[in-house]
Design a protein around this motif. Sequence first.
Motif, PDB file in Angstrom:
ATOM      1  N   UNK A 184     -10.023  -7.884  -5.390  1.00 11.24           N
ATOM      2  CA  UNK A 184     -10.053  -6.540  -4.801  1.00 11.24           C
ATOM      3  C   UNK A 184      -9.730  -6.612  -3.308  1.00 11.24           C
ATOM      4  N   UNK A 185     -10.345  -7.562  -2.600  1.00 12.01           N
ATOM      5  CA  UNK A 185     -10.100  -7.717  -1.165  1.00 12.01           C
ATOM      6  C   UNK A 185      -8.642  -8.088  -0.903  1.00 12.01           C
ATOM      7  N   UNK A 186      -8.113  -9.005  -1.691  1.00  6.68           N
ATOM      8  CA  UNK A 186      -6.709  -9.406  -1.527  1.00  6.68           C
ATOM      9  C   UNK A 186      -5.777  -8.228  -1.810  1.00  6.68           C
ATOM     10  N   UNK A 187      -6.074  -7.487  -2.886  1.00  5.72           N
ATOM     11  CA  UNK A 187      -5.265  -6.312  -3.213  1.00  5.72           C
ATOM     12  C   UNK A 187      -5.336  -5.253  -2.138  1.00  5.72           C
ATOM     13  N   UNK A 188      -6.521  -5.083  -1.555  1.00  3.38           N
ATOM     14  CA  UNK A 188      -6.674  -4.120  -0.474  1.00  3.38           C
ATOM     15  C   UNK A 188      -5.840  -4.526   0.738  1.00  3.38           C
ATOM     16  N   UNK A 189      -5.840  -5.810   1.044  1.00  2.00           N
ATOM     17  CA  UNK A 189      -5.043  -6.299   2.163  1.00  2.00           C
ATOM     18  C   UNK A 189      -3.554  -6.121   1.926  1.00  2.00           C
ATOM     19  N   UNK A 190      -3.109  -6.408   0.697  1.00  2.28           N
ATOM     20  CA  UNK A 190      -1.688  -6.240   0.372  1.00  2.28           C
ATOM     21  C   UNK A 190      -1.281  -4.768   0.412  1.00  2.28           C
ATOM     22  N   UNK A 191      -2.201  -3.895  -0.006  1.00  2.00           N
ATOM     23  CA  UNK A 191      -1.924  -2.460   0.043  1.00  2.00           C
ATOM     24  C   UNK A 191      -1.725  -1.996   1.480  1.00  2.00           C
TER      25      UNK A 191
END
Length: 322
Positions: A245-252
Amino acid sequence: MFFSIIIPLYNRPQEIDELLETLTRQTYTQFEVLVIEDGSVNDAKDIVASYANRLDVKYFFKPNEGQGFSRNFGFERAKGDYFVIFDSDCLIPADYLEIVRDYLFEHQLDAYGGPDAAHDTFTPVQKAISYAMTSPFTTGGIRGNKKHIGQFHPRSFNMGVSREVWEKVGGFILTRLGEDIEYSIRIHENGFKIGLIPAAKVFHKRRTSFKQFYKQLHFFGRARINIYKHFPSELKLVHFFPAFFVIGLGLTLLCNFIYWPLAWVCNFFLLLFFVLIFFHAWQVNKSIKIAFLSVVASFIQLTAYGLGFIQDFFKRIIFKQS
């Protein structure tokens, strides 16, 4: 069956007052209470003493070692057939021990855990935090419920072990950072039967502010890596969810600056996720305010846990630091 209720305490006199008050209302009365003050500056000796006429309660003061070793201190002095562990920030329903007693006579568990819930008197923030910790859309979906993944691991805010477990397995070997999970794994490996008692819930106040909640969940993320260091097989793919979730949030966030088409897709799914949380929290708590706060609490839970997990994953697994 005689129960020994063991409560470690550290600088929280008001909490132990509220918890002991709930224990005076138990419908099953064959129990003692051991309060283990873990080197507190703001101790609760006088508060505990005020319950001497209403409870079989004993107070102990010891140097600060953390909650795991404080529970061991209580185990060594307990008289019960079964040891029940509560965190000091819990409120206990009046029929709790009666429910546990009846269930244990029927199912003969050597160790058990129970779920947590929000009490009507909790603040909106506390109810939102409780939702985040029990929601199927967060890590609550794999904690303290019937549909857990793999072996059920009781959590120390609501946990019980038989005297036989204590005599054979011993107590906690970690004092914090996942000590309850590590303990339940050893109980299982020694051939004892562990189970969930669904009706044996407690009202768990957890933290009273989002800042405190963030610190607690960051600690929980680190604790999962600590468990891995002792039991590598216990790190499952599902435990990576907050990190993803954190990685996806950063990529977003990155895509919003460099590539709008992909950013639109990421933003849509992120918004959909939080809309689902909002409406589910609204259905559970019947409050729009708590639903909004539950979105915030869920975001904090996932990011704090994920960041703590990532931090110690790289520090302790990738770079092999102790």
